[in-house]
Scaffold this motif. Structure first.
Motif, PDB file in Angstrom:
ATOM      1  N   UNK A   9       0.762  -1.145   0.062  1.00 27.91           N
ATOM      2  CA  UNK A   9      -0.366  -0.021   0.006  1.00 27.91           C
ATOM      3  C   UNK A   9       0.954   1.357   0.016  1.00 27.91           C
ATOM      4  N   UNK A  10       1.888   1.148   0.742  1.00 26.42           N
ATOM      5  CA  UNK A  10       2.806   2.542   0.932  1.00 26.42           C
ATOM      6  C   UNK A  10       3.604   2.717  -0.492  1.00 26.42           C
ATOM      7  N   UNK A  11       4.034   1.486  -1.227  1.00 28.76           N
ATOM      8  CA  UNK A  11       4.756   1.722  -2.336  1.00 28.76           C
ATOM      9  C   UNK A  11       3.588   2.282  -3.323  1.00 28.76           C
ATOM     10  N   UNK A  12       2.604   1.931  -3.381  1.00 30.44           N
ATOM     11  CA  UNK A  12       1.672   2.377  -4.214  1.00 30.44           C
ATOM     12  C   UNK A  12       1.047   3.531  -3.900  1.00 30.44           C
ATOM     13  N   UNK A  13       1.404   4.183  -2.840  1.00 28.38           N
ATOM     14  CA  UNK A  13       0.455   5.352  -2.300  1.00 28.38           C
ATOM     15  C   UNK A  13      -1.107   5.324  -2.045  1.00 28.38           C
ATOM     16  N   UNK A  14      -1.459   4.172  -1.828  1.00 24.92           N
ATOM     17  CA  UNK A  14      -2.793   3.853  -1.916  1.00 24.92           C
ATOM     18  C   UNK A  14      -3.280   3.810  -0.233  1.00 24.92           C
ATOM     19  N   UNK A  15      -3.919   4.632   0.163  1.00 23.33           N
ATOM     20  CA  UNK A  15      -4.507   4.844   1.392  1.00 23.33           C
ATOM     21  C   UNK A  15      -5.659   3.530   1.808  1.00 23.33           C
ATOM     22  N   UNK A  16      -5.757   3.239   2.949  1.00 26.50           N
ATOM     23  CA  UNK A  16      -6.634   2.234   3.256  1.00 26.50           C
ATOM     24  C   UNK A  16      -8.181   2.862   3.023  1.00 26.50           C
ATOM     25  N   UNK A  17      -8.274   4.016   3.131  1.00 28.60           N
ATOM     26  CA  UNK A  17      -9.642   4.630   2.589  1.00 28.60           C
ATOM     27  C   UNK A  17      -9.759   4.166   1.126  1.00 28.60           C
ATOM     28  N   UNK A  18      -8.971   4.574   0.418  1.00 29.88           N
ATOM     29  CA  UNK A  18      -8.974   4.305  -1.094  1.00 29.88           C
ATOM     30  C   UNK A  18      -8.944   2.652  -1.350  1.00 29.88           C
ATOM     31  N   UNK A  19      -8.356   1.838  -0.723  1.00 31.18           N
ATOM     32  CA  UNK A  19      -8.270   0.551  -0.838  1.00 31.18           C
ATOM     33  C   UNK A  19      -9.714   0.139  -0.595  1.00 31.18           C
ATOM     34  N   UNK A  20     -10.421   0.641   0.519  1.00 28.13           N
ATOM     35  CA  UNK A  20     -11.710   0.180   0.849  1.00 28.13           C
ATOM     36  C   UNK A  20     -12.890   0.523  -0.410  1.00 28.13           C
ATOM     37  N   UNK A  21     -12.455   1.822  -0.989  1.00 27.51           N
ATOM     38  CA  UNK A  21     -13.481   2.382  -1.746  1.00 27.51           C
ATOM     39  C   UNK A  21     -13.135   1.377  -3.149  1.00 27.51           C
ATOM     40  N   UNK A  22     -11.939   1.234  -3.476  1.00 28.80           N
ATOM     41  CA  UNK A  22     -11.742   0.324  -4.708  1.00 28.80           C
ATOM     42  C   UNK A  22     -12.042  -1.193  -4.738  1.00 28.80           C
ATOM     43  N   UNK A  23     -12.128  -1.704  -3.243  1.00 28.38           N
ATOM     44  CA  UNK A  23     -12.670  -3.081  -3.397  1.00 28.38           C
ATOM     45  C   UNK A  23     -13.959  -3.280  -2.847  1.00 28.38           C
ATOM     46  N   UNK A  24     -14.596  -2.244  -2.253  1.00 29.66           N
ATOM     47  CA  UNK A  24     -15.940  -2.366  -1.888  1.00 29.66           C
ATOM     48  C   UNK A  24     -16.180  -3.010  -0.507  1.00 29.66           C
ATOM     49  N   UNK A  25     -14.973  -2.980   0.274  1.00 32.84           N
ATOM     50  CA  UNK A  25     -15.010  -3.209   1.616  1.00 32.84           C
ATOM     51  C   UNK A  25     -15.027  -2.154   2.343  1.00 32.84           C
ATOM     52  N   UNK A  26     -16.297  -2.170   3.469  1.00 35.74           N
ATOM     53  CA  UNK A  26     -16.447  -1.234   4.312  1.00 35.74           C
ATOM     54  C   UNK A  26     -14.976  -0.472   4.904  1.00 35.74           C
TER      55      UNK A  26
END
Length: 69
Positions: A9-26
């Motif tokens: 996540x750090x390497x790709x500069x993806x926050x957990x909030x963004x990951x949640x949005x992209x995966x559909x996980x709350x």
């Protein structure tokens, strides 16, 4: 904690909030699962791996200890 997941996540500069949005996980559910309060389902793990571009096998991405090169 999943150190390889956190590192990717750090390497790709993806926050957990963004990951949640992209995966559909709350978001709160994702945070709880990252803290190992609950386990990820296989579908969730695959979705996360897909978002990250499949950087490594799922068993390594969700290992409890960091993968060493």
């Amino acid at each position: 904690m999943y150190p390889n997941l956190e590192a990717e996540l750090g390497r790709r500069k993806i926050s957990k909030k963004e990951l949640a949005r992209l995966t559909g996980i709350r978001y709160n559910t994702l945070c709880d699962k990252c803290l190992e309060k609950f386990g990820f389902t296989l579908d969730e793990a695959v979705a996360i791996s897909d978002v990250l571009g499949k950087p490594m096998p799922i068993e390594d991405l969700f290992a409890k200890e960091a993968k060493t090169a």
